[in-house]
Design a protein around this motif. Structure first.
Motif, PDB file in Angstrom:
ATOM      1  N   SER A   4       9.127   5.772 -13.165  1.00  0.00           N
ATOM      2  CA  SER A   4       8.893   4.897 -12.252  1.00  0.00           C
ATOM      3  C   SER A   4       6.380   5.818 -12.208  1.00  0.00           C
ATOM      4  O   SER A   4       6.552   6.609 -12.208  1.00  0.00           O
ATOM      5  CB  SER A   4       8.925   4.096 -11.166  1.00  0.00           C
ATOM      6  OG  SER A   4      10.007   3.188 -10.857  1.00  0.00           O
ATOM      7  N   VAL A   5       5.716   4.833 -12.220  1.00  0.00           N
ATOM      8  CA  VAL A   5       4.604   5.561 -11.697  1.00  0.00           C
ATOM      9  C   VAL A   5       3.941   4.630 -10.580  1.00  0.00           C
ATOM     10  O   VAL A   5       4.030   3.631 -10.531  1.00  0.00           O
ATOM     11  CB  VAL A   5       3.763   5.586 -13.321  1.00  0.00           C
ATOM     12  CG1 VAL A   5       4.518   6.066 -14.018  1.00  0.00           C
ATOM     13  CG2 VAL A   5       3.276   4.182 -13.683  1.00  0.00           C
ATOM     14  N   LEU A   6       2.749   5.376 -10.138  1.00  0.00           N
ATOM     15  CA  LEU A   6       1.301   4.867  -9.808  1.00  0.00           C
ATOM     16  C   LEU A   6       0.629   4.544 -11.056  1.00  0.00           C
ATOM     17  O   LEU A   6       0.237   5.592 -11.447  1.00  0.00           O
ATOM     18  CB  LEU A   6       1.106   5.545  -8.759  1.00  0.00           C
ATOM     19  CG  LEU A   6       1.802   6.050  -7.613  1.00  0.00           C
ATOM     20  CD1 LEU A   6       1.489   7.316  -6.350  1.00  0.00           C
ATOM     21  CD2 LEU A   6       2.306   4.459  -7.194  1.00  0.00           C
ATOM     22  N   HIS A  55     -12.727  -5.781 -10.564  1.00  0.00           N
ATOM     23  CA  HIS A  55     -11.816  -5.557  -9.451  1.00  0.00           C
ATOM     24  C   HIS A  55     -10.677  -4.302 -10.379  1.00  0.00           C
ATOM     25  O   HIS A  55     -10.126  -4.247 -10.763  1.00  0.00           O
ATOM     26  CB  HIS A  55     -11.103  -6.440 -10.147  1.00  0.00           C
ATOM     27  CG  HIS A  55      -9.919  -7.481  -9.373  1.00  0.00           C
ATOM     28  ND1 HIS A  55      -9.756  -7.827  -7.754  1.00  0.00           N
ATOM     29  CD2 HIS A  55      -8.668  -7.790  -9.427  1.00  0.00           C
ATOM     30  CE1 HIS A  55      -8.806  -8.159  -7.188  1.00  0.00           C
ATOM     31  NE2 HIS A  55      -7.584  -7.781  -8.519  1.00  0.00           N
ATOM     32  N   ILE A  56      -9.689  -4.026  -8.970  1.00  0.00           N
ATOM     33  CA  ILE A  56      -9.876  -2.585  -9.138  1.00  0.00           C
ATOM     34  C   ILE A  56      -7.772  -3.057  -8.469  1.00  0.00           C
ATOM     35  O   ILE A  56      -7.362  -3.708  -7.350  1.00  0.00           O
ATOM     36  CB  ILE A  56      -9.873  -1.252  -8.193  1.00  0.00           C
ATOM     37  CG1 ILE A  56     -10.769  -0.811  -9.314  1.00  0.00           C
ATOM     38  CG2 ILE A  56      -8.825  -0.116  -8.296  1.00  0.00           C
ATOM     39  CD1 ILE A  56     -11.029   0.086  -8.767  1.00  0.00           C
ATOM     40  N   ILE A  57      -6.787  -2.914  -9.178  1.00  0.00           N
ATOM     41  CA  ILE A  57      -5.401  -2.832  -9.121  1.00  0.00           C
ATOM     42  C   ILE A  57      -4.555  -2.035  -8.318  1.00  0.00           C
ATOM     43  O   ILE A  57      -4.577  -0.693  -9.752  1.00  0.00           O
ATOM     44  CB  ILE A  57      -4.430  -4.346  -9.698  1.00  0.00           C
ATOM     45  CG1 ILE A  57      -4.496  -5.260  -9.446  1.00  0.00           C
ATOM     46  CG2 ILE A  57      -3.080  -4.273  -9.637  1.00  0.00           C
ATOM     47  CD1 ILE A  57      -4.003  -6.315 -10.788  1.00  0.00           C
ATOM     48  N   PHE A  58      -3.850  -1.537  -7.803  1.00  0.00           N
ATOM     49  CA  PHE A  58      -3.299  -0.051  -7.102  1.00  0.00           C
ATOM     50  C   PHE A  58      -1.479  -0.361  -7.354  1.00  0.00           C
ATOM     51  O   PHE A  58      -1.518  -0.826  -6.180  1.00  0.00           O
ATOM     52  CB  PHE A  58      -4.297   0.997  -6.451  1.00  0.00           C
ATOM     53  CG  PHE A  58      -3.069   2.040  -6.511  1.00  0.00           C
ATOM     54  CD1 PHE A  58      -3.330   3.245  -7.312  1.00  0.00           C
ATOM     55  CD2 PHE A  58      -2.750   2.843  -5.126  1.00  0.00           C
ATOM     56  CE1 PHE A  58      -2.997   3.892  -7.659  1.00  0.00           C
ATOM     57  CE2 PHE A  58      -2.368   4.101  -5.232  1.00  0.00           C
ATOM     58  CZ  PHE A  58      -2.007   5.032  -6.529  1.00  0.00           C
ATOM     59  N   MET A  59      -0.335   0.173  -7.796  1.00  0.00           N
ATOM     60  CA  MET A  59       0.864  -0.238  -7.326  1.00  0.00           C
ATOM     61  C   MET A  59       1.552   0.725  -8.343  1.00  0.00           C
ATOM     62  O   MET A  59       0.835   1.690  -8.986  1.00  0.00           O
ATOM     63  CB  MET A  59       0.476  -1.591  -8.723  1.00  0.00           C
ATOM     64  CG  MET A  59       0.666  -1.167  -9.630  1.00  0.00           C
ATOM     65  SD  MET A  59       0.396  -3.404 -10.749  1.00  0.00           S
ATOM     66  CE  MET A  59       0.781  -2.537 -12.533  1.00  0.00           C
ATOM     67  N   LEU A  60       3.060   0.668  -7.124  1.00  0.00           N
ATOM     68  CA  LEU A  60       3.832   1.009  -8.323  1.00  0.00           C
ATOM     69  C   LEU A  60       4.404   0.322  -8.892  1.00  0.00           C
ATOM     70  O   LEU A  60       4.530  -0.389  -8.999  1.00  0.00           O
ATOM     71  CB  LEU A  60       4.282   1.183  -7.155  1.00  0.00           C
ATOM     72  CG  LEU A  60       6.036   2.679  -6.998  1.00  0.00           C
ATOM     73  CD1 LEU A  60       6.943   2.125  -7.877  1.00  0.00           C
ATOM     74  CD2 LEU A  60       5.943   3.842  -7.707  1.00  0.00           C
ATOM     75  N   THR A  61       4.568   1.037 -10.465  1.00  0.00           N
ATOM     76  CA  THR A  61       5.429  -0.347 -11.124  1.00  0.00           C
ATOM     77  C   THR A  61       6.252   0.576 -12.120  1.00  0.00           C
ATOM     78  O   THR A  61       6.164   1.626 -12.222  1.00  0.00           O
ATOM     79  CB  THR A  61       4.557  -0.893 -12.074  1.00  0.00           C
ATOM     80  OG1 THR A  61       4.828  -2.319 -12.646  1.00  0.00           O
ATOM     81  CG2 THR A  61       3.984  -0.076 -13.155  1.00  0.00           C
ATOM     82  N   LYS A  96       3.502  -5.527 -10.123  1.00  0.00           N
ATOM     83  CA  LYS A  96       4.917  -4.646  -8.957  1.00  0.00           C
ATOM     84  C   LYS A  96       4.262  -4.844  -7.121  1.00  0.00           C
ATOM     85  O   LYS A  96       3.396  -5.572  -7.180  1.00  0.00           O
ATOM     86  CB  LYS A  96       5.653  -4.185  -9.631  1.00  0.00           C
ATOM     87  CG  LYS A  96       7.310  -3.559  -8.995  1.00  0.00           C
ATOM     88  CD  LYS A  96       7.696  -2.562  -9.600  1.00  0.00           C
ATOM     89  CE  LYS A  96       8.836  -2.650  -9.206  1.00  0.00           C
ATOM     90  NZ  LYS A  96      10.217  -3.898  -9.352  1.00  0.00           N
ATOM     91  N   ILE A  97       5.057  -4.427  -6.876  1.00  0.00           N
ATOM     92  CA  ILE A  97       4.294  -3.700  -5.474  1.00  0.00           C
ATOM     93  C   ILE A  97       2.510  -2.615  -5.747  1.00  0.00           C
ATOM     94  O   ILE A  97       3.041  -2.093  -5.862  1.00  0.00           O
ATOM     95  CB  ILE A  97       5.200  -3.069  -4.692  1.00  0.00           C
ATOM     96  CG1 ILE A  97       6.763  -3.261  -4.541  1.00  0.00           C
ATOM     97  CG2 ILE A  97       5.264  -2.458  -2.969  1.00  0.00           C
ATOM     98  CD1 ILE A  97       8.511  -2.172  -4.660  1.00  0.00           C
ATOM     99  N   HIS A 155       8.341 -10.338 -12.023  1.00  0.00           N
ATOM    100  CA  HIS A 155       6.780 -10.017 -11.981  1.00  0.00           C
ATOM    101  C   HIS A 155       5.398 -10.224 -12.599  1.00  0.00           C
ATOM    102  O   HIS A 155       4.244  -9.298 -11.889  1.00  0.00           O
ATOM    103  CB  HIS A 155       7.323  -8.648 -13.187  1.00  0.00           C
ATOM    104  CG  HIS A 155       8.345  -7.574 -12.097  1.00  0.00           C
ATOM    105  ND1 HIS A 155      10.158  -7.753 -12.012  1.00  0.00           N
ATOM    106  CD2 HIS A 155       8.588  -6.820 -11.009  1.00  0.00           C
ATOM    107  CE1 HIS A 155      10.868  -7.202 -10.631  1.00  0.00           C
ATOM    108  NE2 HIS A 155       9.753  -6.307 -10.843  1.00  0.00           N
ATOM    109  N   ILE A 156       5.477 -10.864 -13.032  1.00  0.00           N
ATOM    110  CA  ILE A 156       4.119 -11.520 -13.903  1.00  0.00           C
ATOM    111  C   ILE A 156       3.657 -11.958 -12.806  1.00  0.00           C
ATOM    112  O   ILE A 156       2.574 -12.028 -12.537  1.00  0.00           O
ATOM    113  CB  ILE A 156       3.841 -12.380 -15.111  1.00  0.00           C
ATOM    114  CG1 ILE A 156       5.448 -12.117 -16.024  1.00  0.00           C
ATOM    115  CG2 ILE A 156       3.094 -13.213 -14.858  1.00  0.00           C
ATOM    116  CD1 ILE A 156       3.949 -10.790 -16.668  1.00  0.00           C
TER     117      ILE A 156
END
Length: 342
Positions: A127-129, A138-144, A151-152, A178-179
């Motif tokens: 898994s990665v950040l 627009h920025i998304i930062f997630m663990l997926t 994801k989260i 997840h979508i």
């Protein structure tokens, strides 16, 4: 290594997907191998189901298919396998006894959202950040998980989202959860999230905890074609892996012993400790005082995912746009702080 790999992708959907696929090609291949081993279906059936979900995703948002196809191209894999990863929860819904072990919590007064993600040990090293920088800023930062586009995580509009898989005991055929998580992370307000819920909430069995930087938040329990909204009755929201709004998953069912135990322990901690801070949430999500059913757990043998335990702990300060992340459990496990704009 006690930190997750951190990657950034940017540009138009296809380009973002290619970057994702190229940077994580090895990890995507290994993630496919992991799910192939637990789907318990012939590959032809897995890919057939993926074709059905591809149509659902494309009708919902064609740009997500562009991104998914870009991932497949970058990683050099069949695009249907990337669809299968993004629909892994729904494909797994046919399996009896699939383990679900996550604890999510939100402090409304301080706009702090977090969870433990408990799942198969193989995913801890994969898994990665991921930071997604879109062309509109627009920025998304997630663990997926490698290959999965939502994801989260949190976004630059101050929204954050956590996930608890729930068990309904039937096949799921709606927009993959997840979508849906990615769609939430693409939103700019809770009002937009409400619109998504009204139009595409069916065919899932999960709880999504969504909140904003202003202190508003709620749980949505997806239950097939129905959904149930739960709001905070005090200064927090809490969820594990059984339905709270309806008596669907019995406490007498051994499958839900862990979920009920973790909910009860977390409720006890929240009633005894009124500190609604990052430190307080870290402490709650680090509790392992119940040796049988801990909130923060070591890996143990598991029939469905081989070895089950806490892959990561995530605590998000939505107003400050900070994320605190701890990888796994052990003597070297510690929190690292990330800034969305860093």
């Amino acid at each position: 290594m006690n930190q997750f790999r951190h990657i950034t992708i940017s540009g138009e959907p296809v380009e973002r997907g290619k970057q994702h696929g190229k940077q994580l090609s090895v990890e995507i291949s290994r993630t496919i191998d992991f799910y192939r081993s637990i789907f318990a279906l012939p590959e032809s059936e897995i890919l057939h189901r993926a074709e059905l979900f591809r149509d659902i995703i494309e009708r919902f948002n064609p740009t997500y298919i562009e991104e998914i196809d870009g991932i497949a191209q970058g990683a050099g894999v069949d695009p249907l396998w990337i669809i299968a990863l993004n629909a892994r929860t729904e494909i797994l819904s046919h399996c009896a006894g699939v383990s679900n072990e996550c604890t999510s919590v939100y402090y409304s007064g301080s706009a702090i959202l977090g969870q433990n993600w408990d799942w198969g040990k193989a995913l801890e090293s994969l898994s990665v950040l991921m930071k997604i920088v879109q062309t509109d800023g627009h920025i998304i930062f997630m663990l997926t998980e490698p290959g999965i586009i939502g994801k989260i995580g949190m976004n630059s509009s101050g929204l954050g989202v956590c996930l608890n898989i729930l068990t309904l005991g039937r096949l799921l055929d709606g927009l993959p959860v997840h979508i849906f998580l990615r769609a939430i992370l693409d939103c700019h307000s809770l009002a937009q999230v409400d619109s998504l819920l009204a139009s595409h909430g069916g065919g899932k069995a999960s709880n999504i905890m969504v909140a904003d930087a202003g202190g508003d938040g709620f749980n949505i329990e997806f239950c097939g074609e129905n959904s149930y909204r739960l709001v905070a009755e005090s200064d927090y929201l809490l969820h594990t892996n059984h339905y709270l709004d309806r008596p669907i998953n019995s406490e007498k069912d051994p499958s839900f012993s862990s979920s009920y135990a973790r909910l009860n322990k977390a409720t006890q901690i929240l009633s005894e400790n009124k500190e609604r801070s990052v430190a307080g949430m870290r402490a709650l999500l680090s509790d392992d005082s119940d040796r049988s059913w801990p909130i923060y757990r070591e890996y143990i043998p598991d029939d469905s995912v081989h070895e089950l335990g806490t892959i990561c702990t995530i605590v998000m300060e939505l107003a400050q746009q900070k994320m605190h992340v701890r990888k796994g459990k052990g003597p070297d496990a510690k929190f690292f702080e990330y800034h969305l704009d860093g």
